[in-house]
Scaffold this motif. Structure first.
Motif, PDB file in Angstrom:
ATOM      1  N   CYS A 168       0.609  -0.961  -0.379  1.00  0.00           N
ATOM      2  CA  CYS A 168       0.428  -0.254  -0.148  1.00  0.00           C
ATOM      3  C   CYS A 168       1.007   1.529   0.072  1.00  0.00           C
ATOM      4  N   MET A 169       1.687   1.163   1.099  1.00  0.00           N
ATOM      5  CA  MET A 169       3.023   2.759   1.148  1.00  0.00           C
ATOM      6  C   MET A 169       3.537   2.548  -0.403  1.00  0.00           C
ATOM      7  N   GLN A 170       4.393   1.554  -1.051  1.00  0.00           N
ATOM      8  CA  GLN A 170       4.385   1.563  -2.167  1.00  0.00           C
ATOM      9  C   GLN A 170       3.822   1.967  -3.185  1.00  0.00           C
ATOM     10  N   GLU A 171       2.462   1.718  -3.547  1.00  0.00           N
ATOM     11  CA  GLU A 171       1.311   2.033  -4.916  1.00  0.00           C
ATOM     12  C   GLU A 171       1.333   3.269  -4.473  1.00  0.00           C
ATOM     13  N   PHE A 172       1.076   4.304  -2.721  1.00  0.00           N
ATOM     14  CA  PHE A 172       1.111   5.110  -2.210  1.00  0.00           C
ATOM     15  C   PHE A 172       1.889   6.219  -3.061  1.00  0.00           C
ATOM     16  N   GLU A 173       3.461   5.231  -3.334  1.00  0.00           N
ATOM     17  CA  GLU A 173       4.378   6.440  -3.295  1.00  0.00           C
ATOM     18  C   GLU A 173       4.578   6.717  -4.376  1.00  0.00           C
ATOM     19  N   LYS A 174       4.073   5.314  -5.659  1.00  0.00           N
ATOM     20  CA  LYS A 174       3.812   5.422  -7.464  1.00  0.00           C
ATOM     21  C   LYS A 174       2.891   6.972  -7.806  1.00  0.00           C
ATOM     22  N   MET A 175       1.973   6.987  -6.584  1.00  0.00           N
ATOM     23  CA  MET A 175       1.242   7.702  -7.497  1.00  0.00           C
ATOM     24  C   MET A 175       1.491   9.078  -7.254  1.00  0.00           C
ATOM     25  N   HIS A 176       2.542  10.151  -6.014  1.00  0.00           N
ATOM     26  CA  HIS A 176       2.616  10.857  -6.251  1.00  0.00           C
ATOM     27  C   HIS A 176       4.214  11.182  -5.991  1.00  0.00           C
ATOM     28  N   LYS A 177       4.531  10.307  -6.677  1.00  0.00           N
ATOM     29  CA  LYS A 177       5.730  10.980  -7.519  1.00  0.00           C
ATOM     30  C   LYS A 177       6.535  12.252  -8.579  1.00  0.00           C
TER      31      LYS A 177
END
Length: 356
Positions: free
Chosen positions: A347-356
């Protein structure tokens, strides 16, 4: 959608324990009666009590000269019962957060309290070390895991005076040397049972030091001499506690639980340290295995609410940090499966990709 329970307490319990408890609520031990309405004076419940005590001794390698009792009132009641029984002149306390401060406040009603060390200067984000312990203390009191701030003792203290420890939130999560403690107590609603029962492990020689004229229910001797049944004990939580101890034994005991807890914590802390959107809030050497606290990194604070909502949409429950510190808190108690931590990391990794 599968839910991942990171609540700080009452917390996740093993699924098989919940299922066994549900069956017992309908029919306890084939008696035709609900566990909720049996007498605590029956042979069937005597067996539950004996099993809980026996498994506690076995799993923590508790010596025979220690008494195990089950009480009501939570650890907060022990904050005053400990000094009522054992503080005759002066006691030492280590202040590592809210629960330590509450214990200190109650102890001051019964005698002199010396705060030997505190981490309040850095908002309780580390465990004080290397402080002197006077030899004239009746006891030294510590809180081994600090749920709000995410710090934890990782070694037993060597002390010239009796050590009393509040282990509410990390009991059974890691190996400890019980012989180094005069008393260990805690609310059971983190790693052992639903709310409603408090455990206390007391070295017998401490009971000889009780000199104050105490109300009957406050005196530990009342409960050690009556096998925790001077009055009606919290029957249902004690049953669940016994079932949880059975589950822990079948899993491989404290050694295996500790291995799993280290694995889970390492997985999540590594992601917190790697992911540029997040940062940990405690000293790395004092990071708790049980309560993993983190916040958005500098410059990304405005994403906190968005991450919380995103995490909820992925089935994460109970991630909100305590109101005193904010941020996020993933409580990874014994029964939390590794899969839940893996899901949070994803979940944290997916959120990171969304906000690069």
């Amino acid at each position: 959608m599968k839910k991942h329970n990171f609540n700080a307490g009452p917390s996740i319990l093993p699924q098989e324990v919940i299922e066994n408890a549900a069956k017992a609520v309908l029919d306890f031990n084939g008696s035709g009666l609900s566990l909720l309405s049996i007498s605590h004076r029956t042979k069937d419940f005597d067996a539950v009590m004996d099993q809980a005590i026996g498994l506690f001794h076995e799993l923590l390698d508790i010596p025979e000269n220690y008494k195990i009792i089950f009480l009501g009132g939570g650890a907060s009641t022990q904050f005053f019962e400990v000094p009522a029984n054992f503080l005759n002149t002066k006691a030492g306390y280590v202040n590592t957060g809210v629960w330590s401060k509450k214990a200190i406040k109650e102890a001051k009603r019964y005698g002199q309290v010396e705060v030997l060390a505190t981490s309040e200067d850095k908002n309780f984000t580390y465990i004080p070390k290397g402080f002197a312990i006077p030899t004239d203390l009746d006891y030294l009191h510590i809180t081994t895991n600090n749920t709000i701030y995410g710090t934890e003792y990782h070694e037993d203290i060597d002390s010239p005076v009796p050590v009393i420890a509040d282990m509410s939130s990390d009991i059974l999560s890691r190996p400890i040397d019980v012989k180094k403690y005069a008393m260990i107590y805690g609310g059971a609603q983190k790693n052992l049972a639903p709310a409603g029962v408090t455990f206390a492990i007391i070295r017998e020689d401490m009971l000889d030091k009780i000199v104050r004229d105490l109300p009957t229910m406050v005196n530990y001797k009342t409960h050690t001499e009556n096998n925790s049944m001077f009055n009606t004990p919290p029957v249902f939580p004690i049953y669940v506690l016994a079932e949880t101890l059975k589950w822990a034994k079948n899993l491989g005991g404290v050694k295996e639980l500790y291995r799993r807890n280290v694995e889970k914590a390492t997985l999540l802390y590594d992601e917190i340290d790697r992911n540029p959107l997040f940062r940990g809030t405690t000293a790395k050497e004092d990071r708790s295995l049980m309560n993993i606290c983190f916040v958005m990194s500098e410059g990304n604070e405005g994403l906190a609410d968005a991450f919380m909502e995103f995490a909820k949409s992925k089935g994460m429950v109970g991630l909100k940090g305590h109101r005193l510190v904010g941020g996020f808190r993933a409580s990874c108690y014994n029964a939390l499966p590794k899969e839940s931590v893996e899901a949070l990391v994803a979940c944290m990794q997916e959120f990171e990709k969304m906000h690069k």
